[in-house]
Design a protein around this motif. Sequence first.
Motif, PDB file in Angstrom:
ATOM      1  N   ARG A 193       3.819   2.901   2.705  1.00 30.92           N
ATOM      2  CA  ARG A 193       5.179   3.132   2.237  1.00 30.92           C
ATOM      3  C   ARG A 193       5.555   4.596   2.441  1.00 30.92           C
ATOM      4  N   ALA A 194       4.625   5.486   2.106  1.00 35.39           N
ATOM      5  CA  ALA A 194       4.883   6.919   2.284  1.00 35.39           C
ATOM      6  C   ALA A 194       5.052   7.267   3.761  1.00 35.39           C
ATOM      7  N   TYR A 237      11.485   1.666   1.783  1.00 35.61           N
ATOM      8  CA  TYR A 237      10.098   1.985   1.423  1.00 35.61           C
ATOM      9  C   TYR A 237       9.925   3.320   0.702  1.00 35.61           C
ATOM     10  N   GLU A 264      10.934   4.382  -2.397  1.00 41.86           N
ATOM     11  CA  GLU A 264      10.755   4.447  -3.852  1.00 41.86           C
ATOM     12  C   GLU A 264       9.310   4.750  -4.224  1.00 41.86           C
ATOM     13  N   GLY A 265       9.138   5.777  -5.084  1.00 45.59           N
ATOM     14  CA  GLY A 265       7.813   6.109  -5.580  1.00 45.59           C
ATOM     15  C   GLY A 265       6.962   6.928  -4.637  1.00 45.59           C
ATOM     16  N   THR A 266       7.523   7.358  -3.507  1.00 44.47           N
ATOM     17  CA  THR A 266       6.758   8.127  -2.527  1.00 44.47           C
ATOM     18  C   THR A 266       7.117   9.605  -2.594  1.00 44.47           C
ATOM     19  N   PRO A 282       0.821  -1.218   0.000  1.00 46.00           N
ATOM     20  CA  PRO A 282       0.000   0.000   0.000  1.00 46.00           C
ATOM     21  C   PRO A 282       0.854   1.267   0.000  1.00 46.00           C
ATOM     22  N   ALA A 283       0.542   2.168  -0.931  1.00 48.36           N
ATOM     23  CA  ALA A 283       1.338   3.386  -1.089  1.00 48.36           C
ATOM     24  C   ALA A 283       1.305   4.242   0.168  1.00 48.36           C
ATOM     25  N   PHE A 284       0.142   4.235   0.865  1.00 47.21           N
ATOM     26  CA  PHE A 284       0.025   5.069   2.063  1.00 47.21           C
ATOM     27  C   PHE A 284       1.050   4.667   3.117  1.00 47.21           C
TER      28      PHE A 284
END
Length: 640
Positions: A220-221, A262, A264-266, A216-218
């Motif tokens: 990871r961010a 974690y 990457e992409g955040t 989940p992106a949340f």
Amino acid sequence: MRSYRKDIDGLRALAVLPITFFHAGIPGFSGGFIGVDVFFVISGFLITAIIARDLSARRFSYADFYERRIRRIFPALAGMLLFSLAAAYFLLLPSELPDFGASVVGTVVFVSNFVFYKQSGYFDGAADEKPLLHTWSLGIEEQFYIIFPVLLFLILRFAPRYARQVIALCAGLSLAACIYITPIGGSAAFYLIPTRAWELLAGSLIALGAVPKIAPAFWRAALSGAGIALIIAAIVLFNSETRFPGTAALLPVAGSALVIAYGEGTATARLLSLRPLTFIGLISYSLYLWHWPLIVFGRDLGLLDGRIGPAIAIVLLSIAAGYLSYRFVETPFRNRSLFSRQRIYRLATVGAAILLGWGFSYQYSNGLRSRFSPQLLAFDDGQYDFSSKREACLSVTGTADPARACVFGGKTATKALWGDSHGLELAVALGNAAHPLRSITYSSCPPALDFDQPGRPDCTAHNALVARYLIDHPEIHNVVIVAHYTAYLKVPGFQPGFVKTVDMLVGAGKSVVIIGPTPGENTRNVPRRLARSGHYLVPRSDYLERQKQVIAMLGVLQAKGAKVIWPSDYFCDAAHCRVTLDGKPILFDEHHLSMTAARYLADRIAPLIEHGDTEDALPHGVSSARGSAPAVGSRHPSME
């Protein structure tokens, strides 16, 4: 193959900039030293990823691996070392040059962490005066790169299913050693690879996929943002009093691991990928190499005086030097079309030989003393003006039997000196045939009952042993107390413990004489400051202001029956306090009385100790409840 990550270059910037700001003395970065720990995690991650990738593809080659390391590390390092060797000839004092030469040799063969560990003894030069101190971290990394590829190869060859578990076990053992050793052997924990390897292995575990996968992106961010917060918290909250590395190092290491694992992409990655940060990240190695010698040599030239302007200027100069090194040294030497493997090896061999020869010449030069005047040499030599009895008579353990402590002046002591390392020189000077003195001193452990001094094992037990010994030996009539009081004032329990000590001694019928603080205490090495700047005087008002809490505390103890002798009455006049005596420093470092000054003081205060006569509860010039203290009298030495 793992793709290039701009955010890791940004993370490098978050490592190197706080280090540079901290070393330059810019406010707000008191914990900037943790940038090295961030570097360790990044290095462990990247190197493990490369090695594991090549091993799995069956194309790993030690020759290729170490060729890459030479291209990456040695050219920029050699350029910085050549500059430092040349600058050292003009700027370093005779006392500094041999150690500097040894550090050059250690740096070239990547064992400077061992060199600085050996140089970290109590009376060696201050860390911030060593131009190559920062290379200790290169030693850690290169030692890791010698051991780790072999370990990883063996694990992946013979026990690939357990690779993560074995690396995690090694990291856990290293962390446990770090936590255990930091309180009792801080220098070893700081400089040596067994207690630092866990930081690099934390990055290795990420590269090996040992951390949980989170999709989940949340989350990871959130985790990568928390990692940045942990790093920033360490930068802002840690300071020179933080017991480090120990458990404190978990903060920056965990923070770096979260960002790498974690990020990457955040939003965290996008922030770290901003061009200014990636630019600093690209030059971070050269910037790291150049910033510290520029700061040390700048301080030697008197250019860094604590003001923000010069501090910012040295940071900008370091960034410029880092860029030039990256652009014209690092980048060309990575180009295989310009420098083949054979050429790289030849240049590295020749360069190393030149650097080693130059370093050895400094190490065994006796400091090239002919560069300087006799007066400057006398000031510099003041660093060695301490008692030859230090090693034998300054206790190295809190459980040593006081009955076996050194006696000066005879065999059966009639008086004792109880204190920390500030007492040894004075004990040697006070002991005489008529009144032999037992010296009971334990470094960094003040005579304060029930006081637990952080970082000093068995201090409480030591003071209990001393107290019992003195009570059980009525032939010891006089007890002299000496300590570096300002070092303990902020530590909980010191003042109540000190009062308890005096009450106990007075109650036991002892004549208690407390030696007050020495004038001239400084945050910098006094002999070296004199050698670089010449004679100077300390305003008496500055001394009284700096010692006002100590003066108040000793005034209270005077009322409890202790007698206080103020060294300022012998080294100060109405306006100033001297820091020299017959052309020699009165301190042999920042705050320890030199042997010359100890003899001078002992000659004048011995009768006061023997007969119990002291003149004033407070130093001359300080008002008391009885009215103003007497004016400075004729017994004060003339000022130089």
